[in-house]
Write a protein that holds these residues in place. Sequence first.
Motif, PDB file in Angstrom:
ATOM      1  N   UNK A  56       0.986 -36.356  19.529  1.00 40.97           N
ATOM      2  CA  UNK A  56      -0.342 -36.403  20.114  1.00 40.97           C
ATOM      3  C   UNK A  56      -0.468 -37.801  20.702  1.00 40.97           C
ATOM      4  N   UNK A  57      -0.602 -37.866  22.023  1.00 37.53           N
ATOM      5  CA  UNK A  57      -0.731 -39.131  22.727  1.00 37.53           C
ATOM      6  C   UNK A  57      -2.197 -39.309  23.105  1.00 37.53           C
ATOM      7  N   UNK A  66      -9.463 -42.154  26.196  1.00 34.51           N
ATOM      8  CA  UNK A  66     -10.381 -41.101  25.782  1.00 34.51           C
ATOM      9  C   UNK A  66      -9.813 -39.701  25.900  1.00 34.51           C
ATOM     10  N   UNK A  67      -8.526 -39.586  26.171  1.00 35.90           N
ATOM     11  CA  UNK A  67      -7.880 -38.284  26.282  1.00 35.90           C
ATOM     12  C   UNK A  67      -6.802 -38.151  25.217  1.00 35.90           C
ATOM     13  N   UNK A  68      -6.607 -36.944  24.756  1.00 33.16           N
ATOM     14  CA  UNK A  68      -5.534 -36.648  23.808  1.00 33.16           C
ATOM     15  C   UNK A  68      -4.696 -35.530  24.395  1.00 33.16           C
ATOM     16  N   UNK A  69      -3.379 -35.716  24.339  1.00 35.38           N
ATOM     17  CA  UNK A  69      -2.483 -34.691  24.861  1.00 35.38           C
ATOM     18  C   UNK A  69      -1.387 -34.428  23.844  1.00 35.38           C
ATOM     19  N   UNK A  70      -1.017 -33.171  23.744  1.00 34.13           N
ATOM     20  CA  UNK A  70       0.118 -32.792  22.903  1.00 34.13           C
ATOM     21  C   UNK A  70       1.369 -32.887  23.763  1.00 34.13           C
ATOM     22  N   UNK A  71       2.376 -33.542  23.217  1.00 30.87           N
ATOM     23  CA  UNK A  71       3.659 -33.674  23.897  1.00 30.87           C
ATOM     24  C   UNK A  71       4.681 -32.877  23.091  1.00 30.87           C
ATOM     25  N   UNK A  72       5.218 -31.827  23.704  1.00 31.47           N
ATOM     26  CA  UNK A  72       6.218 -30.984  23.057  1.00 31.47           C
ATOM     27  C   UNK A  72       7.078 -30.352  24.114  1.00 31.47           C
ATOM     28  N   UNK A  73       8.361 -30.351  23.973  1.00 32.16           N
ATOM     29  CA  UNK A  73       9.108 -31.010  22.914  1.00 32.16           C
ATOM     30  C   UNK A  73       9.134 -32.520  23.139  1.00 32.16           C
ATOM     31  N   UNK A  74       9.428 -33.244  22.091  1.00 34.96           N
ATOM     32  CA  UNK A  74       9.511 -34.699  22.201  1.00 34.96           C
ATOM     33  C   UNK A  74      10.852 -35.030  22.863  1.00 34.96           C
TER      34      UNK A  74
END
Length: 138
Positions: free
Chosen positions: A58-59, A63-71
């Motif tokens: 989770x980056x 003020x924003x959150x993003x899921x990063x997958x795959x790492x």
Amino acid sequence: MARFLSAEWFASVTSAGPPTATVVTAADGPPTESPESPGLVIEQVVTATPDGTVVYRIAVAGGQARIVWPVPPDAPPADLRISSEWATAVAVAQGQLSAQRALMQGRLRVSGRPGGLSAPAPAIDPVPAEVRSATTYE
């Protein structure tokens, strides 16, 4: 309905999420940082899932959150790494167990540089409500 932390679930987050809740790939790069928020990257490792060990990030920045997958394999180290087993991750995701209680019970392990969490930050949930409500946990 997609099972929590499955490839289908990550795809659901991508297709349903607003810009503050998106799954990004290595080609997309890290979230844009701003002077107000230098950014925080939290890596989550969940073991014993139906698909084996799942690692995602989770980056949080600007003020924003993003899921990063795959790492990506060449990704720089995360600021924090949170590890748990599947049952704990499911209980936290369903709201049956708070992350704080899981940590106190030794069910969550945290490593890295927790200094990034010292300042109060808004609660940013990178999972859109419609995905969360349609998620299965089996």
